[in-house]
Each structure stands twice: as C-alpha cells, then as structure tokens.
Motif scaffolding. Structure first.
Motif, PDB file in Angstrom:
ATOM      1  N   LEU A  42       0.834  -1.205   0.000  1.00 31.78           N
ATOM      2  CA  LEU A  42       0.000   0.000   0.000  1.00 31.78           C
ATOM      3  C   LEU A  42       0.870   1.257   0.000  1.00 31.78           C
ATOM      4  CD1 LEU A  42      -2.798   1.290   0.128  1.00 31.78           C
ATOM      5  CD2 LEU A  42      -2.722   1.029   2.618  1.00 31.78           C
ATOM      6  N   GLU A  43       1.909   1.252   0.797  1.00 30.80           N
ATOM      7  CA  GLU A  43       2.818   2.408   0.865  1.00 30.80           C
ATOM      8  C   GLU A  43       3.474   2.664  -0.495  1.00 30.80           C
ATOM      9  OE1 GLU A  43       7.079   3.135   2.939  1.00 30.80           O
ATOM     10  OE2 GLU A  43       5.471   2.472   4.292  1.00 30.80           O
ATOM     11  N   LYS A  44       3.917   1.590  -1.172  1.00 36.31           N
ATOM     12  CA  LYS A  44       4.575   1.750  -2.468  1.00 36.31           C
ATOM     13  C   LYS A  44       3.589   2.157  -3.561  1.00 36.31           C
ATOM     14  CE  LYS A  44       8.588  -1.104  -1.605  1.00 36.31           C
ATOM     15  NZ  LYS A  44       9.556  -0.034  -1.664  1.00 36.31           N
ATOM     16  N   LEU A  45       2.316   1.752  -3.426  1.00 34.57           N
ATOM     17  CA  LEU A  45       1.309   2.183  -4.401  1.00 34.57           C
ATOM     18  C   LEU A  45       1.032   3.677  -4.264  1.00 34.57           C
ATOM     19  CD1 LEU A  45      -1.192  -0.805  -4.227  1.00 34.57           C
ATOM     20  CD2 LEU A  45       0.160  -0.110  -6.209  1.00 34.57           C
ATOM     21  N   GLY A  46       1.180   4.189  -3.048  1.00 31.60           N
ATOM     22  CA  GLY A  46       1.029   5.619  -2.808  1.00 31.60           C
ATOM     23  C   GLY A  46      -0.392   6.017  -2.472  1.00 31.60           C
ATOM     24  N   ALA A  47      -0.508   7.163  -1.840  1.00 25.73           N
ATOM     25  CA  ALA A  47      -1.808   7.675  -1.400  1.00 25.73           C
ATOM     26  C   ALA A  47      -2.722   7.966  -2.579  1.00 25.73           C
ATOM     27  CB  ALA A  47      -1.616   8.931  -0.560  1.00 25.73           C
ATOM     28  N   SER A  48      -2.133   8.314  -3.722  1.00 28.77           N
ATOM     29  CA  SER A  48      -2.960   8.654  -4.885  1.00 28.77           C
ATOM     30  C   SER A  48      -3.701   7.440  -5.443  1.00 28.77           C
ATOM     31  CB  SER A  48      -2.101   9.273  -5.977  1.00 28.77           C
ATOM     32  OG  SER A  48      -1.143   8.341  -6.438  1.00 28.77           O
ATOM     33  N   SER A  49      -3.337   6.235  -4.999  1.00 25.17           N
ATOM     34  CA  SER A  49      -4.026   5.036  -5.489  1.00 25.17           C
ATOM     35  C   SER A  49      -5.468   4.985  -4.987  1.00 25.17           C
ATOM     36  CB  SER A  49      -3.287   3.765  -5.052  1.00 25.17           C
ATOM     37  OG  SER A  49      -3.421   3.571  -3.649  1.00 25.17           O
ATOM     38  N   GLY A  50      -5.726   5.654  -3.856  1.00 23.30           N
ATOM     39  CA  GLY A  50      -7.073   5.660  -3.303  1.00 23.30           C
ATOM     40  C   GLY A  50      -7.495   4.322  -2.714  1.00 23.30           C
ATOM     41  N   LEU A  51      -6.541   3.452  -2.431  1.00 24.36           N
ATOM     42  CA  LEU A  51      -6.853   2.117  -1.918  1.00 24.36           C
ATOM     43  C   LEU A  51      -6.776   2.075  -0.404  1.00 24.36           C
ATOM     44  CD1 LEU A  51      -4.752   0.003  -4.422  1.00 24.36           C
ATOM     45  CD2 LEU A  51      -7.198   0.491  -4.511  1.00 24.36           C
ATOM     46  N   SER A  52      -7.547   1.170   0.149  1.00 23.98           N
ATOM     47  CA  SER A  52      -7.484   0.934   1.587  1.00 23.98           C
ATOM     48  C   SER A  52      -6.614  -0.295   1.841  1.00 23.98           C
ATOM     49  CB  SER A  52      -8.887   0.688   2.149  1.00 23.98           C
ATOM     50  OG  SER A  52      -9.396  -0.543   1.669  1.00 23.98           O
ATOM     51  N   TYR A  53      -6.200  -0.452   3.067  1.00 25.08           N
ATOM     52  CA  TYR A  53      -5.410  -1.620   3.470  1.00 25.08           C
ATOM     53  C   TYR A  53      -6.175  -2.904   3.167  1.00 25.08           C
ATOM     54  CZ  TYR A  53      -2.729  -4.807   6.423  1.00 25.08           C
ATOM     55  OH  TYR A  53      -1.975  -5.861   6.884  1.00 25.08           O
ATOM     56  N   SER A  54      -7.461  -2.925   3.494  1.00 27.42           N
ATOM     57  CA  SER A  54      -8.244  -4.152   3.292  1.00 27.42           C
ATOM     58  C   SER A  54      -8.378  -4.494   1.807  1.00 27.42           C
ATOM     59  CB  SER A  54      -9.622  -4.042   3.944  1.00 27.42           C
ATOM     60  OG  SER A  54     -10.369  -3.003   3.364  1.00 27.42           O
ATOM     61  N   THR A  55      -8.420  -3.491   0.937  1.00 27.70           N
ATOM     62  CA  THR A  55      -8.471  -3.758  -0.499  1.00 27.70           C
ATOM     63  C   THR A  55      -7.178  -4.410  -0.969  1.00 27.70           C
ATOM     64  OG1 THR A  55      -9.981  -1.911  -0.879  1.00 27.70           O
ATOM     65  CG2 THR A  55      -8.735  -2.696  -2.791  1.00 27.70           C
ATOM     66  N   VAL A  56      -6.051  -3.914  -0.478  1.00 27.40           N
ATOM     67  CA  VAL A  56      -4.764  -4.498  -0.839  1.00 27.40           C
ATOM     68  C   VAL A  56      -4.685  -5.939  -0.348  1.00 27.40           C
ATOM     69  CG1 VAL A  56      -2.247  -4.343  -0.510  1.00 27.40           C
ATOM     70  CG2 VAL A  56      -3.587  -2.276  -0.970  1.00 27.40           C
ATOM     71  N   VAL A  57      -5.142  -6.201   0.868  1.00 27.75           N
ATOM     72  CA  VAL A  57      -5.148  -7.573   1.395  1.00 27.75           C
ATOM     73  C   VAL A  57      -6.015  -8.468   0.501  1.00 27.75           C
ATOM     74  CG1 VAL A  57      -5.904  -9.042   3.320  1.00 27.75           C
ATOM     75  CG2 VAL A  57      -4.642  -6.928   3.779  1.00 27.75           C
ATOM     76  N   THR A  58      -7.178  -7.973   0.090  1.00 25.71           N
ATOM     77  CA  THR A  58      -8.067  -8.757  -0.770  1.00 25.71           C
ATOM     78  C   THR A  58      -7.393  -9.080  -2.098  1.00 25.71           C
ATOM     79  OG1 THR A  58     -10.037  -7.793   0.238  1.00 25.71           O
ATOM     80  CG2 THR A  58     -10.301  -8.744  -1.963  1.00 25.71           C
ATOM     81  N   ILE A  59      -6.762  -8.102  -2.717  1.00 23.13           N
ATOM     82  CA  ILE A  59      -6.080  -8.326  -3.996  1.00 23.13           C
ATOM     83  C   ILE A  59      -4.948  -9.335  -3.828  1.00 23.13           C
ATOM     84  CG2 ILE A  59      -4.638  -7.243  -5.777  1.00 23.13           C
ATOM     85  CD1 ILE A  59      -7.635  -6.599  -5.976  1.00 23.13           C
ATOM     86  N   LEU A  60      -4.149  -9.182  -2.773  1.00 21.60           N
ATOM     87  CA  LEU A  60      -3.053 -10.125  -2.537  1.00 21.60           C
ATOM     88  C   LEU A  60      -3.573 -11.537  -2.287  1.00 21.60           C
ATOM     89  CD1 LEU A  60      -0.769  -7.829  -0.384  1.00 21.60           C
ATOM     90  CD2 LEU A  60      -0.176  -8.799  -2.621  1.00 21.60           C
ATOM     91  N   THR A  61      -4.674 -11.655  -1.558  1.00 18.92           N
ATOM     92  CA  THR A  61      -5.261 -12.969  -1.300  1.00 18.92           C
ATOM     93  C   THR A  61      -5.742 -13.606  -2.602  1.00 18.92           C
ATOM     94  OG1 THR A  61      -5.914 -12.278   0.922  1.00 18.92           O
ATOM     95  CG2 THR A  61      -7.050 -14.196   0.005  1.00 18.92           C
ATOM     96  N   ARG A  62      -6.374 -12.818  -3.457  1.00 21.18           N
ATOM     97  CA  ARG A  62      -6.831 -13.337  -4.761  1.00 21.18           C
ATOM     98  C   ARG A  62      -5.651 -13.767  -5.616  1.00 21.18           C
ATOM     99  NH1 ARG A  62     -11.450  -8.824  -6.118  1.00 21.18           N
ATOM    100  NH2 ARG A  62     -12.973  -9.612  -4.630  1.00 21.18           N
ATOM    101  N   LEU A  63      -4.599 -12.958  -5.621  1.00 24.89           N
ATOM    102  CA  LEU A  63      -3.411 -13.309  -6.391  1.00 24.89           C
ATOM    103  C   LEU A  63      -2.773 -14.593  -5.861  1.00 24.89           C
ATOM    104  CD1 LEU A  63      -1.854  -9.758  -6.879  1.00 24.89           C
ATOM    105  CD2 LEU A  63      -2.741 -11.255  -8.684  1.00 24.89           C
TER     106      LEU A  63
END
Length: 132
Positions: A42-63
């Motif tokens: 999430l930190e490397k994606l940056g604040a401009s990504s507009g993503l939440s921590y839980s969204t990143v966890v969901t994407i990583l889990t799917r991957l």
C-alpha cells in the motif's frame, strides 16, 4: 460555512480496468525484489491510489489463490512475493477467458479486429517469430 454555500464534491478515483489493480500490485512486488507485507505494498502504491489496506489484502489474497504470488507468515501479517510479472498474469487471464469459449476462432477474430494498428503489427510480428 453559510447555509447556502455548496461544497464541491471530492474527485472520484477513476474506475480501473479489470485486472489493472492486480497488475499494479504485481509490479510493486516485482520491483521490490523481496516479499512485502500488505502495508508495504500500500505504501509503495502511494496515497494517490485511493486504496485501503483491506483492499490491498483482498487483492493479494486473490493473487495468492491464483498462484501469482507466494506468501509466508511474518509475525501477524503475511509477506507476499511475485511468482511472475504483470505481463504473465495478463496473458494467463487472457488464456483462461479464451479457454471458456466454445468458438475460440470467433473470439480471436474479434480480438484481432479490435486491436489498434500498432498492437496488431506487434501481434503479427510475434506470430511470425513463433513460426520461424
């Protein structure tokens, strides 16, 4: 603020194409060169990504479910590492979609007809390369 003052709506984050977010996450993992926690991604994606921590966890889990990333426990969070790059992930997605269609020739014809001229030239060159 006065009663008649209007608040400007906050600009919406533009909608991403299907798979675009997964590609961005994979790219972050590949560029990092080491497994990352969801917070680090999430930190490397940056604040401009507009993503939440839980969204990143969901994407990583799917991957991880798709076999595109590895994961191992590191204290409380998992650390995720890329198995392949974003291009491989996109190619796998395209292959899965094509495999689901009974009339593959029609799908491929429509795909090629929808390509912009530069992408079509690239595809034709790649096909010639494969034939050689």
């Amino acid at each position: 603020m006065t009663r008649n003052a209007r608040q400007e709506p906050e600009p919406a984050v533009p909608r991403r194409r299907s798979g675009q977010l997964e590609g961005q996450v994979i790219t972050v993992l590949v560029e990092a060169g080491q497994p990352l926690t969801p917070g680090e991604v999430l930190e490397k994606l940056g604040a401009s990504s507009g993503l939440s921590y839980s969204t990143v966890v969901t994407i990583l889990t799917r991957l991880h479910t798709k076999g595109a990333v590895t994961r191992r426990r590191d204290g409380r969070p998992y650390r995720y590492g890329a198995v392949s790059d974003a291009a491989t992930l996109s190619a796998s997605r395209m292959s899965r979609l094509l495999a689901e269609e009974p009339d593959r020739a029609s799908v491929l014809r429509r795909f090629v007809n929808a390509l912009d001229p530069e992408d079509e030239r690239t595809l034709r060159a790649l096909l010639r390369e494969t034939d050689a």
